[in-house]
Design a protein around this motif. Structure first.
Motif, PDB file in Angstrom:
ATOM      1  N   ASN A 149       0.841  -1.181   0.000  1.00  6.19           N
ATOM      2  CA  ASN A 149       0.000   0.000   0.000  1.00  6.19           C
ATOM      3  C   ASN A 149       0.883   1.240   0.000  1.00  6.19           C
ATOM      4  O   ASN A 149       1.654   1.444   0.929  1.00  6.19           O
ATOM      5  N   PRO A 150       0.779   2.090  -1.018  1.00  5.38           N
ATOM      6  CA  PRO A 150       1.654   3.257  -1.068  1.00  5.38           C
ATOM      7  C   PRO A 150       1.409   4.251   0.073  1.00  5.38           C
ATOM      8  O   PRO A 150       2.251   5.079   0.355  1.00  5.38           O
ATOM      9  N   ASN A 151       0.260   4.166   0.757  1.00  2.52           N
ATOM     10  CA  ASN A 151      -0.040   5.086   1.849  1.00  2.52           C
ATOM     11  C   ASN A 151       0.577   4.651   3.175  1.00  2.52           C
ATOM     12  O   ASN A 151       0.360   5.305   4.185  1.00  2.52           O
ATOM     13  N   LYS A 152       1.307   3.559   3.188  1.00  6.41           N
ATOM     14  CA  LYS A 152       1.877   3.054   4.438  1.00  6.41           C
ATOM     15  C   LYS A 152       3.384   3.284   4.545  1.00  6.41           C
ATOM     16  O   LYS A 152       4.006   2.832   5.490  1.00  6.41           O
ATOM     17  N   ILE A 206       3.561  -2.422   8.380  1.00  3.25           N
ATOM     18  CA  ILE A 206       3.119  -3.784   8.079  1.00  3.25           C
ATOM     19  C   ILE A 206       1.714  -3.997   8.622  1.00  3.25           C
ATOM     20  O   ILE A 206       0.853  -4.555   7.947  1.00  3.25           O
ATOM     21  N   THR A 207       1.504  -3.572   9.854  1.00  2.00           N
ATOM     22  CA  THR A 207       0.189  -3.556  10.485  1.00  2.00           C
ATOM     23  C   THR A 207       0.090  -2.197  11.177  1.00  2.00           C
ATOM     24  O   THR A 207       1.094  -1.486  11.284  1.00  2.00           O
ATOM     25  N   PRO A 208      -1.077  -1.811  11.673  1.00  5.51           N
ATOM     26  CA  PRO A 208      -1.149  -0.535  12.394  1.00  5.51           C
ATOM     27  C   PRO A 208      -0.228  -0.466  13.617  1.00  5.51           C
ATOM     28  O   PRO A 208       0.099   0.616  14.081  1.00  5.51           O
ATOM     29  N   MET A 209       0.239  -1.614  14.107  1.00  7.41           N
ATOM     30  CA  MET A 209       1.096  -1.624  15.287  1.00  7.41           C
ATOM     31  C   MET A 209       2.565  -1.909  14.993  1.00  7.41           C
ATOM     32  O   MET A 209       3.406  -1.792  15.883  1.00  7.41           O
ATOM     33  N   ILE A 210       2.908  -2.304  13.759  1.00  5.87           N
ATOM     34  CA  ILE A 210       4.281  -2.687  13.443  1.00  5.87           C
ATOM     35  C   ILE A 210       4.762  -1.976  12.182  1.00  5.87           C
ATOM     36  O   ILE A 210       4.095  -1.999  11.150  1.00  5.87           O
ATOM     37  N   GLU A 211       5.937  -1.372  12.298  1.00  6.15           N
ATOM     38  CA  GLU A 211       6.619  -0.746  11.159  1.00  6.15           C
ATOM     39  C   GLU A 211       8.021  -1.331  11.082  1.00  6.15           C
ATOM     40  O   GLU A 211       8.696  -1.470  12.102  1.00  6.15           O
ATOM     41  N   ALA A 212       8.468  -1.669   9.895  1.00  8.95           N
ATOM     42  CA  ALA A 212       9.833  -2.169   9.695  1.00  8.95           C
ATOM     43  C   ALA A 212      10.495  -1.341   8.616  1.00  8.95           C
ATOM     44  O   ALA A 212       9.826  -0.852   7.689  1.00  8.95           O
ATOM     45  N   PRO A 269       2.334   0.099  20.734  1.00  9.35           N
ATOM     46  CA  PRO A 269       1.257  -0.460  21.560  1.00  9.35           C
ATOM     47  C   PRO A 269       0.063   0.491  21.665  1.00  9.35           C
ATOM     48  O   PRO A 269      -1.069   0.050  21.787  1.00  9.35           O
ATOM     49  N   VAL A 270       0.320   1.789  21.616  1.00  6.10           N
ATOM     50  CA  VAL A 270      -0.708   2.835  21.536  1.00  6.10           C
ATOM     51  C   VAL A 270      -0.181   3.899  20.570  1.00  6.10           C
ATOM     52  O   VAL A 270       1.018   3.931  20.266  1.00  6.10           O
ATOM     53  N   ASP A 271      -1.062   4.767  20.087  1.00  6.97           N
ATOM     54  CA  ASP A 271      -0.682   5.732  19.051  1.00  6.97           C
ATOM     55  C   ASP A 271       0.545   6.576  19.386  1.00  6.97           C
ATOM     56  O   ASP A 271       1.337   6.891  18.523  1.00  6.97           O
ATOM     57  N   PHE A 272       0.710   6.967  20.637  1.00  6.39           N
ATOM     58  CA  PHE A 272       1.756   7.928  20.965  1.00  6.39           C
ATOM     59  C   PHE A 272       3.007   7.313  21.587  1.00  6.39           C
ATOM     60  O   PHE A 272       3.943   8.031  21.901  1.00  6.39           O
ATOM     61  N   LEU A 273       3.059   5.995  21.781  1.00  3.30           N
ATOM     62  CA  LEU A 273       4.244   5.331  22.326  1.00  3.30           C
ATOM     63  C   LEU A 273       4.791   4.320  21.329  1.00  3.30           C
ATOM     64  O   LEU A 273       4.042   3.709  20.578  1.00  3.30           O
TER      65      LEU A 273
END
Length: 176
Positions: free
Chosen positions: A26-29, A58-64, A93-97
């Motif tokens: 997804n180009p927006n990720k 990769i998911t809303p909670m994981i970025e690589a 784990p939450v939006d700001f951490l």
């Protein structure tokens, strides 16, 4: 040991990207970011650093992603050039951490310049790996600011290029 850790982090990063193979990326990720530093001090010290990075959600909670960097420092009688590169994984784990695991390999040189023209300069080469674990705060949104602290679990006090195992971090990233 360093090669095993580097291979493990590389496989985890590639494996994380491979999870998206059933669907198009997804180009927006995508997130592009990094940091820039500038420093001045005693003994005619001057320092500059730049560290760009690119990541994928990769998911809303994981970025690589991967990062690279360059640091230049100069004192009255010494100068240093240091390059680094490596993969990272962020967990939100939450939006700001966020929690981060970041493997980096460092290559570079440190040269002590002799004030005596009859004595040649002394040069030392660097080749060191670091596995940074830590976390911090990030602002939500397409333009995101992050700040935190990490610890190098591979740090060895008497043989490291780092003066401490702790490293503060700050940067900006842009999502698109």
């Amino acid at each position: 040991m360093k090669n095993i850790l580097f291979t493990l982090m590389f496989v985890i990063s590639i494996g994380s990207f491979a999870q998206t193979s059933d669907q198009e990326l997804n180009p927006n990720k995508w997130r592009v970011g990094g940091g820039i530093g500038l420093g001045f001090g005693s003994n005619d010290y001057f320092g500059f650093s730049i560290s760009p990075s690119v990541g994928y959600e990769i998911t809303p909670m994981i970025e690589a992603g991967v990062s690279a960097g360059y640091q230049y420092s100069k004192w009255s009688y010494a100068k240093q050039n240091l390059f680094n590169f490596g993969p990272y994984v962020n967990f939100y784990p939450v939006d700001f951490l966020f929690l981060r695991s970041h493997f980096e390999h460092y290559l570079g040189t440190h040269t002590w310049q002799s004030s005596n023209p009859d004595v040649s300069d002394l040069k030392e080469n660097y080749d060191e790996s670091a596995l940074w674990l830590g976390g911090g705060y990030r602002s939500p949104g397409k333009v995101s600011f992050h700040v935190g602290i990490m610890y190098n679990v591979l740090y060895k006090e008497n043989s490291s290029i780092f003066s401490t195992g702790l490293r503060p971090m700050a940067g900006v990233s842009f999502g698109f």
